[in-house]
Design a protein around this motif. Structure first.
Motif, PDB file in Angstrom:
ATOM      1  N   PHE A   6     -41.831  28.497  67.458  1.00  0.00           N
ATOM      2  CA  PHE A   6     -42.482  27.883  68.620  1.00  0.00           C
ATOM      3  C   PHE A   6     -43.725  27.433  68.419  1.00  0.00           C
ATOM      4  O   PHE A   6     -44.239  26.418  68.855  1.00  0.00           O
ATOM      5  N   SER A   7     -44.786  28.427  67.759  1.00  0.00           N
ATOM      6  CA  SER A   7     -45.991  28.331  67.888  1.00  0.00           C
ATOM      7  C   SER A   7     -46.433  27.112  66.850  1.00  0.00           C
ATOM      8  O   SER A   7     -47.359  26.160  66.922  1.00  0.00           O
ATOM      9  N   ILE A   8     -45.654  27.009  65.688  1.00  0.00           N
ATOM     10  CA  ILE A   8     -45.792  25.886  64.899  1.00  0.00           C
ATOM     11  C   ILE A   8     -45.266  24.290  65.394  1.00  0.00           C
ATOM     12  O   ILE A   8     -46.270  23.360  65.378  1.00  0.00           O
ATOM     13  N   GLY A   9     -44.256  24.474  65.920  1.00  0.00           N
ATOM     14  CA  GLY A   9     -43.758  23.244  66.678  1.00  0.00           C
ATOM     15  C   GLY A   9     -44.682  22.762  67.848  1.00  0.00           C
ATOM     16  O   GLY A   9     -44.960  21.659  67.767  1.00  0.00           O
ATOM     17  N   PHE A  10     -45.279  23.730  68.860  1.00  0.00           N
ATOM     18  CA  PHE A  10     -45.994  23.383  69.908  1.00  0.00           C
ATOM     19  C   PHE A  10     -47.189  23.005  69.328  1.00  0.00           C
ATOM     20  O   PHE A  10     -47.796  21.758  69.838  1.00  0.00           O
TER      21      PHE A  10
ATOM     22  N   ARG B  61     -51.149  18.582  68.528  1.00  0.00           N
ATOM     23  CA  ARG B  61     -52.338  18.095  67.486  1.00  0.00           C
ATOM     24  C   ARG B  61     -52.854  16.556  67.642  1.00  0.00           C
ATOM     25  O   ARG B  61     -54.074  16.710  67.616  1.00  0.00           O
ATOM     26  N   PRO B  62     -52.074  15.935  68.168  1.00  0.00           N
ATOM     27  CA  PRO B  62     -52.783  14.378  68.041  1.00  0.00           C
ATOM     28  C   PRO B  62     -53.590  14.297  69.149  1.00  0.00           C
ATOM     29  O   PRO B  62     -54.473  13.357  69.099  1.00  0.00           O
ATOM     30  N   HIS B  63     -53.645  15.178  70.168  1.00  0.00           N
ATOM     31  CA  HIS B  63     -54.502  15.138  71.359  1.00  0.00           C
ATOM     32  C   HIS B  63     -55.648  15.901  71.386  1.00  0.00           C
ATOM     33  O   HIS B  63     -56.546  15.987  72.235  1.00  0.00           O
ATOM     34  N   LEU B  64     -55.692  16.825  70.073  1.00  0.00           N
ATOM     35  CA  LEU B  64     -56.718  17.971  70.380  1.00  0.00           C
ATOM     36  C   LEU B  64     -58.357  17.249  69.952  1.00  0.00           C
ATOM     37  O   LEU B  64     -59.087  18.136  70.072  1.00  0.00           O
ATOM     38  N   GLY B  65     -58.269  16.323  69.133  1.00  0.00           N
ATOM     39  CA  GLY B  65     -59.603  15.802  68.455  1.00  0.00           C
ATOM     40  C   GLY B  65     -60.244  16.855  67.888  1.00  0.00           C
ATOM     41  O   GLY B  65     -59.842  17.445  66.870  1.00  0.00           O
ATOM     42  N   ALA B  66     -61.469  17.274  68.161  1.00  0.00           N
ATOM     43  CA  ALA B  66     -62.267  18.143  67.313  1.00  0.00           C
ATOM     44  C   ALA B  66     -61.745  19.618  67.635  1.00  0.00           C
ATOM     45  O   ALA B  66     -62.513  20.622  66.770  1.00  0.00           O
TER      46      ALA B  66
ATOM     47  N   LEU C 258     -58.873  22.753  64.872  1.00  0.00           N
ATOM     48  CA  LEU C 258     -59.064  23.931  64.375  1.00  0.00           C
ATOM     49  C   LEU C 258     -59.169  25.108  65.098  1.00  0.00           C
ATOM     50  O   LEU C 258     -58.217  26.240  64.841  1.00  0.00           O
ATOM     51  N   PRO C 259     -59.926  25.180  66.115  1.00  0.00           N
ATOM     52  CA  PRO C 259     -60.048  26.294  67.040  1.00  0.00           C
ATOM     53  C   PRO C 259     -58.525  26.569  67.791  1.00  0.00           C
ATOM     54  O   PRO C 259     -58.099  27.792  68.090  1.00  0.00           O
ATOM     55  N   VAL C 260     -57.925  25.375  68.138  1.00  0.00           N
ATOM     56  CA  VAL C 260     -56.771  25.495  68.796  1.00  0.00           C
ATOM     57  C   VAL C 260     -55.440  26.137  67.577  1.00  0.00           C
ATOM     58  O   VAL C 260     -54.607  26.977  68.232  1.00  0.00           O
ATOM     59  N   LEU C 261     -55.573  25.694  66.542  1.00  0.00           N
ATOM     60  CA  LEU C 261     -54.543  26.333  65.341  1.00  0.00           C
ATOM     61  C   LEU C 261     -55.021  27.923  65.253  1.00  0.00           C
ATOM     62  O   LEU C 261     -54.082  28.627  65.112  1.00  0.00           O
TER      63      LEU C 261
ATOM     64  N   SER D  65     -48.362  30.922  79.461  1.00  0.00           N
ATOM     65  CA  SER D  65     -49.600  30.456  80.048  1.00  0.00           C
ATOM     66  C   SER D  65     -50.479  29.511  79.492  1.00  0.00           C
ATOM     67  O   SER D  65     -51.189  28.639  79.742  1.00  0.00           O
ATOM     68  N   ASP D  66     -50.598  30.112  77.997  1.00  0.00           N
ATOM     69  CA  ASP D  66     -51.546  29.420  77.176  1.00  0.00           C
ATOM     70  C   ASP D  66     -51.096  28.003  76.728  1.00  0.00           C
ATOM     71  O   ASP D  66     -51.823  27.309  76.564  1.00  0.00           O
ATOM     72  N   SER D  67     -49.804  27.970  76.721  1.00  0.00           N
ATOM     73  CA  SER D  67     -48.945  26.650  76.240  1.00  0.00           C
ATOM     74  C   SER D  67     -49.462  25.677  77.504  1.00  0.00           C
ATOM     75  O   SER D  67     -49.557  24.494  76.952  1.00  0.00           O
ATOM     76  N   LEU D  68     -49.071  26.189  78.630  1.00  0.00           N
ATOM     77  CA  LEU D  68     -49.313  25.176  79.797  1.00  0.00           C
ATOM     78  C   LEU D  68     -50.596  24.942  79.922  1.00  0.00           C
ATOM     79  O   LEU D  68     -51.047  23.932  80.209  1.00  0.00           O
ATOM     80  N   LEU D  69     -51.536  25.816  79.548  1.00  0.00           N
ATOM     81  CA  LEU D  69     -53.083  25.408  79.660  1.00  0.00           C
ATOM     82  C   LEU D  69     -53.456  24.308  78.678  1.00  0.00           C
ATOM     83  O   LEU D  69     -54.129  23.188  78.860  1.00  0.00           O
ATOM     84  N   ALA D  70     -52.888  24.384  77.334  1.00  0.00           N
ATOM     85  CA  ALA D  70     -53.118  23.640  76.312  1.00  0.00           C
ATOM     86  C   ALA D  70     -52.393  22.157  76.651  1.00  0.00           C
ATOM     87  O   ALA D  70     -53.179  21.331  76.335  1.00  0.00           O
ATOM     88  N   TYR D  71     -51.368  22.080  77.380  1.00  0.00           N
ATOM     89  CA  TYR D  71     -50.713  20.921  77.436  1.00  0.00           C
ATOM     90  C   TYR D  71     -51.301  19.996  78.578  1.00  0.00           C
ATOM     91  O   TYR D  71     -51.457  18.984  78.715  1.00  0.00           O
ATOM     92  N   HIS D  72     -51.825  20.912  79.764  1.00  0.00           N
ATOM     93  CA  HIS D  72     -52.515  20.567  80.847  1.00  0.00           C
ATOM     94  C   HIS D  72     -53.712  20.048  80.580  1.00  0.00           C
ATOM     95  O   HIS D  72     -54.249  18.802  80.856  1.00  0.00           O
TER      96      HIS D  72
END
Length: 228
Positions: free
Chosen positions: A126-130, A135-140, A143-146, A184-191
């Motif tokens: 789940f974590s790797i897939g998400f 990833r293409p939307h994360l910009g700088a 690394l922190p999100v990884l 919750s954290d996945s929703l936050l990252a997507y949002h």
């Protein structure tokens, strides 16, 4: 177990509903009041319910302290510096939870190896897939999100590793709380990074409050079954 703490449950339910009301109506002052109360009330419950007797409860309490810091930092608007500081605070919160859950796992590391392997596979996939999805939307922030994705997946795994080592109610409460935290954290990252969907803020805060509540109540109810 939850019936034993009906007064606290009523208090937390009021805070929960007020926070949702503030989020839905964008009541800034109410949100700034109720959001810190989420974790403050849980810290009080943990102290009263356990007297912080033992390393497990002290580590959960430390996690709540950093979560409170993260909540306060993330209330400071859209400033990317505060978001990064909040991310670090919650990363430390998860590390505190991981270290607490590890104490239970260490009490009988030979138990439930099949379940542990399943938890590793599911959390890893789940974590790797998400991560690669957003990833293409994360910009700088790649690394922190990884790093954060790795830590929260590890927290979820360690919650699963408590199986057969503690009483069933504590295991289920904390595991469900860990799942809610992951959601919750996945929703936050997507949002935040992909798409700001309708009622995103409500779903994020609701699952976050549920996560912290369940983890705290699971800690209060914890009874270790295997003592070395």
């Amino acid at each position: 177990m939850l019936k034993k703490h009906s007064k606290f449950n009523t208090l937390f339910a009021i805070i929960f509903l007020l926070q949702l009301l503030a989020e839905y109506n964008d009541f800034f002052r109410l949100r700034c009041t109720t959001k810190p109360l989420i974790v403050l009330s849980l810290m009080l419950m943990l102290v009263v319910g356990t007297k912080l007797s033992g390393r497990f409860h002290k580590r959960i309490f430390a996690g709540l302290v950093f979560a409170l810091g993260g909540d306060i930092l993330l209330m400071n608007g859209t400033d990317p510096r505060y978001f990064m500081y909040g991310l670090v605070a919650f990363l430390i919160c998860h590390l505190c939870y991981i270290s607490a859950f590890y104490l239970d796992f260490r009490s009988a590391p030979e138990l439930d190896k099949k379940g542990a392997r399943m938890a590793i596979v599911l959390c890893g996939l789940f974590s790797i897939g998400f991560y690669f999805y957003i990833r293409p939307h994360l910009g700088a922030m790649k690394l922190p999100v990884l790093a954060y994705s790795f830590v929260i997946a590890l927290m979820m795994m360690m919650a699963a590793f408590r199986n057969l080592r503690v009483n069933r109610s504590s295991f289920l409460l904390i595991l469900t709380g860990a799942i809610c935290f992951l959601v919750s954290d996945s929703l936050l990252a997507y949002h935040k990074f992909v798409f700001q969907f309708k009622y995103g803020g409500l779903l994020i805060i609701a699952t976050y409050m549920a996560a912290q509540y369940l983890i705290t109540m699971g800690a209060v109810d914890r009874k270790l079954l295997n003592k070395n």
